[in-house]
Every structure is written in structure tokens, then in C-alpha cells.
Design an enzyme around this catalytic site. Structure first.
Site, mmCIF file in Angstrom:
data_model
loop_
_atom_site.group_PDB
_atom_site.id
_atom_site.type_symbol
_atom_site.label_atom_id
_atom_site.label_comp_id
_atom_site.label_asym_id
_atom_site.label_seq_id
_atom_site.Cartn_x
_atom_site.Cartn_y
_atom_site.Cartn_z
ATOM 1 N N CYS A 99 -29.192 64.034 16.197
ATOM 2 C CA CYS A 99 -29.926 63.279 17.197
ATOM 3 C C CYS A 99 -30.821 62.156 16.680
ATOM 4 O O CYS A 99 -30.567 60.982 16.912
ATOM 5 C CB CYS A 99 -30.757 64.265 17.997
ATOM 6 S SG CYS A 99 -31.965 63.538 19.073
ATOM 7 N N HIS A 129 -38.360 61.353 20.152
ATOM 8 C CA HIS A 129 -37.914 62.082 18.950
ATOM 9 C C HIS A 129 -37.840 61.210 17.703
ATOM 10 O O HIS A 129 -36.954 61.382 16.863
ATOM 11 C CB HIS A 129 -36.553 62.758 19.203
ATOM 12 C CG HIS A 129 -36.314 63.925 18.270
ATOM 13 N ND1 HIS A 129 -35.043 64.328 17.918
ATOM 14 C CD2 HIS A 129 -37.175 64.754 17.634
ATOM 15 C CE1 HIS A 129 -35.140 65.367 17.099
ATOM 16 N NE2 HIS A 129 -36.422 65.641 16.916
#
Length: 447
Positions: A56, A114
Site C-alpha cells: 500500500c 498512510h
């Protein structure tokens, strides 16, 4: 003024852990995704689109910088640990939102960040005017909390201020995005909206699974989920995208708005990666190939596009569409896709580089060939003729194998190494990514 000459709005929609065949337009047969299918029919459907990483945050770093993630410490391994206050996207690094902002765009991120936590890092440090969403890698769809057991804590912010919302997170993000799109319809400046969903990332909770949410102590919940639940998560994502597309149409902005839809890496656990093998965390095609759609009615005709692409291509492509310059001190490793989409010949051969887990996995695509190394086992695949990576041509094509292996080694010299000092910052070999058990690598390491 003609929409062909005015700066386009941009809506960049990023799914999380979506498999290549998780949309019906890419072959899904267990459920339908009518809104994304319609987006594909009205725009460009890519068949050879790759994520910059099989995980990710590394891909997200490549997306926002337009460069290989290995140029920055935050992109070396996955995930960015929540307690590593010194790991993240450096605020001084130019980004897609900061460069568009300098060109007169209003910018917003709704959804997952993130890329490092405040106070040192965050969306508002890296070019976004507005942020609503989660700072970490995952939240519960109903409580909007992250963590494990007693460490479950809220992770939903408006700017830097914690906020509370009621509802299924995919729909909460869609509501915020619709509101933003409708507000922007009355403003003069073009806008760049990053809409980064957490779906269909675990926890395995569909829109009707609030009871499951109340019982969870570990968001990963190894014993949770079903194919049916996963399909409901993806269908909710499709409905959310449809809600935003409808808002663009209802406000008269659809014609000159670029809409991009893709995923941060290949699918995981319940996803469908057909015809590929492999999944998230693996440098097999199933861990890297992602469904990718683009629509820009004012400038692009509907088409199926075989151009090999990577996540880092979006920065130069979208800057070119906005007629905004790149930063010469931080040149993109990607390519501008617009000429190909407007009828020029594809860029071929295209060379793409990957490494993962302290280089225990290595891959390089060069033209139609792919070099792959898993631990001490090496392979050569013709991924156009053999997309399932079954026929190892290393012995039959020794010159091609040697050329690609040498090209990987040469390219690797351009990037940062993982050192013991890096690991002291929280990036250890046994961090959370190791909780994923590679499901298909064993098939490729048998002698």
C-alpha cells in the site's frame, strides 16, 4: 470558454487491495459493478496497468511523487509503522497536489493517507488544502478505529482535528466527496480531489455487518470474511463511485473532469486476480496488475488501452493535462500517457522495476519479458504470451534472462538501500506485512 481549452478538474479514485478481476468489466462473474463498468465504457480501460508496489504505502508514495518509491526512506518497506514518528513523506518534496496547487488548483484528500503522521507529516504538509479521512493504513468500517485489541483508537480527522461520523466508511467518504464536488461547482478554480477509499481492504465487513464490527478485537481477523462479504464490500465501493460520478453530472462538471480509478496493489485473500497468479505482497502479476480506468469526455475517446503503465505515470500525465510544469529538481520516473491516449503509438518497450522484502523478491518487466526472483529462485516469463507465469524460459532464452537480470542490478543502484539504521526506525523484517502468508509463491520455487 470551450472545455477543450479550460483546465480540467481531476478526481483520482484509489481503491485499496482491489484485485484485477474484481470488477465485472474485468471479468468478475459473482456480482456486478455497474457504475465502474459504465466508467470503463465511457473512457479508457487499461489492460496492462501496474501498481508501483505490491503493498500500500509504497505505491501511494509513488503516486504522490511520480517517482520510484525507493528514492525515499518511507517507500523502502511496508507498512509505515504507526510509532515511527520520523518516517513519512518529507513535506519539502514536491507532490502531485502541491504542483497542481501551484498551478491554481484547489486540492483535497478525502480518505486514506498512510504516508506518515503529524506533526511531522500529513496531507496538509504535502499540498492538500483540505483533508478528511484516516491517517493510518486501515480503519474499521463502522467504528472508524484502527489498531488491535485494547489499542483500538479512532482514526478519523478533519484536517488535523479528530472527528466522529456515523455510518459505513465507504459511504461516509462518498458523502464527503459528493459534498466537495457540489461545492466546487460554484467556484472559479479547477479542483484536484484525491478520493482514496479503504475498500476492499480488511476488516471483512459489508454495509450490513455492524454486528461483526462490534465483536472485533483484531481488524485483520484471520477467521473472518467470506466471498459473499467481499463482494458486498466491492459493490459498496462501486455504489460510492457512482454517487460521485452522479454529482459531477448533476452539476455540469463531468465533461471536463478527468476521472481516474485504480488500486494501490493487487488483490488479497478473497479477491479475484484472474488470469494472473499471486496477490498482495507478491511480485507475481496478481500482486502488481491492477484494474485502471480513465474518463475525460472533453479530450479522450473511449478505448481499450494496452500501453504498459505504472502508478508513477499519473503525476506527469495529470500535470500535462492541467498544463502544469513538473519540478525540474525532482524529475518523474513515470511517463506522460496523454499522447498515447490521443492516438500516438504506445511506448514500447517499457521497463519497470520492483523489489520487496529486503530484495527477497525482485522483478523487472522489459517489453514483453519479465525477470522474477523469489528468494534464491529465478525466472524468466513472457508475460504477454504467458500471463499466468507458468513457463520459466530461463534456460531457453539465456541471453534475455541475463540481460534483464543485469538491468535489474543496474537499476537497483539508483535507489536507497535498506540498512540496519533503517530498521532502527521501526522498519523491521517481521513487521505487520509478514502477517500475510504468500499463497502462491511456493508454486514457483519448486525445483
Amino acid at each position: 470558454m470551450s472545455t477543450a481549452t479550460t483546465a480540467p478538474n481531476i478526481v483520482f479514485i484509489l481503491a485499496d487491495d482491489l484485485g484485477y478481476a474484481d470488477l465485472s468489466v474485468y471479468g468478475q462473474r459473482n456480482y456486478t459493478t455497474p457504475h465502474l463498468d459504465r466508467l470503463a465504457g465511457e473512457g479508457v480501460r487499461f489492460t496492462q496497468a501496474y501498481a508501483n508496489s505490491a503493498v500500500c504505502s509504497a505505491t501511494r508514495l509513488a503516486l504522490i511523487t511520480g517517482r520510484y518509491q525507493y528514492r525515499l526512506a518511507a517507500g523502502l518497506e511496508e507498512p509505515i509503522p504507526s510509532n515511527a514518528a520520523n518516517i513519512g513523506l518529507p513535506p519539502e518534496h514536491p507532490t502531485l497536489p502541491s504542483l497542481l496547487k501551484a498551478a491554481g488548483y484547489d486540492t483535497a484528500l478525502i480518505g486514506k493517507w498512510h504516508l506518515g503522521r503529524p506533526p511531522a507529516f500529513g496531507p496538509l504538509h504535502s499540498g492538500y488544502d483540505r483533508f478528511f479521512g484516516n491517517l493510518g493504513g486501515v480503519v474499521d468500517y463502522f467504528t472508524h478505529k484502527n489498531g488491535v485489541g485494547d489499542d483500538l483508537a479512532p482514526d478519523l480527522y478533519e484536517g488535523t482535528v479528530p472527528v466522529e461520523r456515523t455510518g459505513y466508511y465507504t459511504y461516509v467518504l462518498a458523502d464527503e466527496a459528493e459534498k466537495y464536488v457540489r461545492e466546487r461547482a460554484t467556484q472559479a478554480n479547477p479542483f484536484f480531489l484525491s478520493l482514496h477509499f479503504t475498500a476492499p481492504h480488511w476488516p471483512w465487513e459489508g454495509p450490513h455487518d455492524e454486528a461483526v464490527s462490534r465483536q472485533l478485537k483484531d481488524l485483520f481477523h484471520y477467521d473472518g470474511g467470506t466471498q459473499r462479504t467481499y463482494g458486498e464490500i466491492v459493490q459498496a465501493l462501486d455504489a460510492a463511485v457512482g454517487q460521485v460520478l452522479h454529482a459531477l453530472e448533476a452539476t455540469g462538471q463531468a465533461e471536463n473532469t478527468i476521472v481516474v480509478f485504480t488500486s494501490d496493489n493487487g488483490g488479497e485473500r478473497f479477491s479475484d486476480t484472474w488470469p494472473f497468479v499471486g496477490q498482495k505482497t507478491e511480485l507475481l502479476e496478481g500482486g502488481l496488475r491492477v484494474p485502471t480506468l480513465l474518463r475525460w469526455p472533453a479530450r479522450l475517446q473511449p478505448q481499450v488501452q494496452t500501453q504498459v503503465t505504472a502508478t508513477m505515470d499519473w503525476l506527469p500525465t495529470l500535470l500535462a493535462a492541467a498544463q502544469a510544469p513538473v519540478d525540474g529538481l525532482y524529475p518523474s520516473d513515470g511517463i506522460n500517457l496523454l499522447p498515447v491516449l490521443q492516438g500516438q503509438q504506445p511506448v514500447h518497450p517499457r521497463q519497470l522495476f520492483w523489489r520487496y522484502k529486503s530484495q527477497s523478491q525482485r522483478a523487472l518487466r522489459d517489453g514483453d519479458w519479465k525477470y522474477l526472483k523469489i528468494n534464491e529462485h529465478e525466472f524468466l516469463f513472457h508475460v504477454v504470451d504467458d500471463p499466468r507465469e507458468r513457463a520459466n524460459l530461463r534456460e531457453r532464452q539465456p541471453e534475455v534472462f541475463a540481460r534483464l537480470k543485469a538491468a535489474w542490478e543496474l537499476r537497483n543502484q539508483d535507489f536507497l538501500e535498506i540498512t540496519p539504521q533503517t530498521f532502527t526506525h521501526g522498519l523491521t523484517p517481521d513487521i505487520q506485512a509478514d502477517r500475510y502468508v504468500p499463497s502462491r509463491l511456493a508454486r514457483h520455487v519448486r525445483k
